[in-house]
Design a protein around this motif. Structure first.
Motif, short mmCIF file in Angstrom:
data_model
loop_
_atom_site.label_atom_id
_atom_site.label_comp_id
_atom_site.label_asym_id
_atom_site.label_seq_id
_atom_site.Cartn_x
_atom_site.Cartn_y
_atom_site.Cartn_z
N PHE A 216 3.69 -3.32 5.20
CA PHE A 216 2.82 -2.62 4.12
C PHE A 216 2.09 -1.90 4.09
CE2 PHE A 216 4.98 -6.49 2.47
CZ PHE A 216 6.06 -6.07 1.58
N ASP A 217 2.01 -0.60 3.78
CA ASP A 217 1.08 0.10 3.60
C ASP A 217 -0.27 0.24 2.94
OD1 ASP A 217 2.24 0.98 1.87
OD2 ASP A 217 2.07 3.30 2.85
N ARG A 218 0.01 -1.26 2.07
CA ARG A 218 -1.18 -1.74 1.14
C ARG A 218 -1.19 -2.81 0.79
NH1 ARG A 218 -0.87 3.40 1.14
NH2 ARG A 218 -1.32 5.00 -0.63
N THR A 219 -2.42 -3.51 1.15
CA THR A 219 -3.03 -4.67 0.92
C THR A 219 -1.96 -5.75 0.03
OG1 THR A 219 -4.89 -4.75 2.85
CG2 THR A 219 -3.97 -6.41 1.59
N HIS A 220 -2.62 -4.86 -1.28
CA HIS A 220 -2.08 -5.97 -2.46
C HIS A 220 -0.88 -6.02 -2.03
CE1 HIS A 220 -1.52 -2.02 -3.89
NE2 HIS A 220 -0.64 -2.27 -4.38
N MET A 221 0.23 -5.82 -1.80
CA MET A 221 2.03 -5.21 -1.57
C MET A 221 2.20 -6.28 -0.45
SD MET A 221 3.46 -0.88 -1.46
CE MET A 221 4.81 -1.98 -1.24
N ALA A 222 1.33 -6.33 0.44
CA ALA A 222 1.30 -7.26 1.16
C ALA A 222 1.60 -8.62 0.96
CB ALA A 222 0.34 -7.46 2.62
#
Length: 300
Positions: A216-222
């Motif tokens: 993922f390129d977004r922490t909140h998605m990970a």
């Protein structure tokens, strides 16, 4: 020949947005009307101000200099006009931060800032793009990075600790040794300063030759993917705080190595520090940071 003020404000909108189409939408006119105003201004000034770059526009060297000279003045004129029209009854503070920090750490705490400063109107701009302060109406930014940006005040927000996390149903807390993580899918935050290969080195073990990965390129998605049982993520306790406290996520590794970094920085031009609204935000976020650090020390 005198240059119409309308043409100047249209140029300001185009330069700020980087697009004739977006500027037209903002101003409520057609793109052709915007182009005509730009042509009028260029004729009046005797120089080209913008050029094309695909669908966007780029400023010429003269355009860059002109925008730097007029940008602050036009912003002040627009703000004064809105106040007179009644659209803005209080002072606006514009804060830029990454979507992940905005979602996972700022939003749960903002009520206290708003309650303490009822005279301030807050605009939270959630984006990963670094602020071009000379062009954008942003008061303060919380920037992800390593610090040390020339010409900007930069204060590290807090030292973050990175740890593997997953849904407890996937792997119970403390149930795995570092060398056993490869049995599970490993979730990667591709822009994070702490990557799995470095973490394995700190843990004193070699990663498996082949990994099952989810990127993922977004922490909140990970983080949300890990909470959904899709694998094990390596993330900062600053971002994980609410999920760890609620039990939605837990660390499945026995005795993980300590991995501490400062990755979030409060930044702005030094002259912004003189603004009362910026000082109010800095005082508030420092108190929140200190309270969070105390809670972390007592809990984790």
């Amino acid at each position: 020949m005198p240059v119409p003020l309308r043409a100047i404000t249209v140029f300001h909108a185009v330069a700020r947005s980087g697009s004739i189409t977006r500027a037209a939408e903002e101003l409520g006119v057609t793109p052709s009307a915007v182009s005509q105003q730009i042509q009028t201004l260029e004729v009046g000034l005797g120089t080209a101000l913008i050029g094309k770059a695909g669908r966007n526009v780029v400023l010429t060297e003269a355009g860059e200099r002109y925008f730097e000279m007029i940008g602050g003045e036009i912003d002040r004129i627009m703000e004064a006009t809105e106040r007179i029209q009644g659209f803005r009854s209080v002072t606006t503070l514009t804060v830029r931060a990454t979507p992940s920090l905005s979602t996972k750490w700022l939003l749960p705490r903002l009520a206290r800032f708003l309650d303490a400063h009822p005279d301030l109107e807050l605009r939270l701009d959630g984006t990963n793009e670094p602020t071009a302060f000379q062009k954008e109406s942003v008061d303060i930014e919380i920037r992800h990075g390593t610090g040390g940006w020339p010409g900007l005040y930069a204060e590290g927000l807090v030292e973050e600790c990175f740890r593997p996390v997953c849904a407890p149903a996937l792997a119970a807390p403390g149930s795995l040794a570092p060398g056993e993580l490869h049995r599970h899918r490993l979730i990667h935050s591709v822009k994070s300063q702490m990557q799995w290969a470095h973490w394995f080195k700190l843990a004193g073990t070699a990663p498996a030759a082949r990994w099952r990965r989810l990127l993922f390129d977004r922490t909140h998605m990970a983080i949300d993917a890990a909470a959904g049982g899709l694998g094990i993520a390596l993330e900062s306790d600053l971002m994980l705080w609410d999920d760890l406290r609620s039990g939605r996520l837990a660390c499945p590794v026995r005795d993980p190595p300590r991995t501490a970094l400062v990755t979030q920085w409060v930044t702005c031009p030094p002259d912004h520090l003189r603004l009362r609204k910026v000082q109010a935000f800095l005082d508030w976020i420092r108190r929140e940071r200190d309270e969070w650090a105390r809670a972390r020390a007592a809990t984790l």
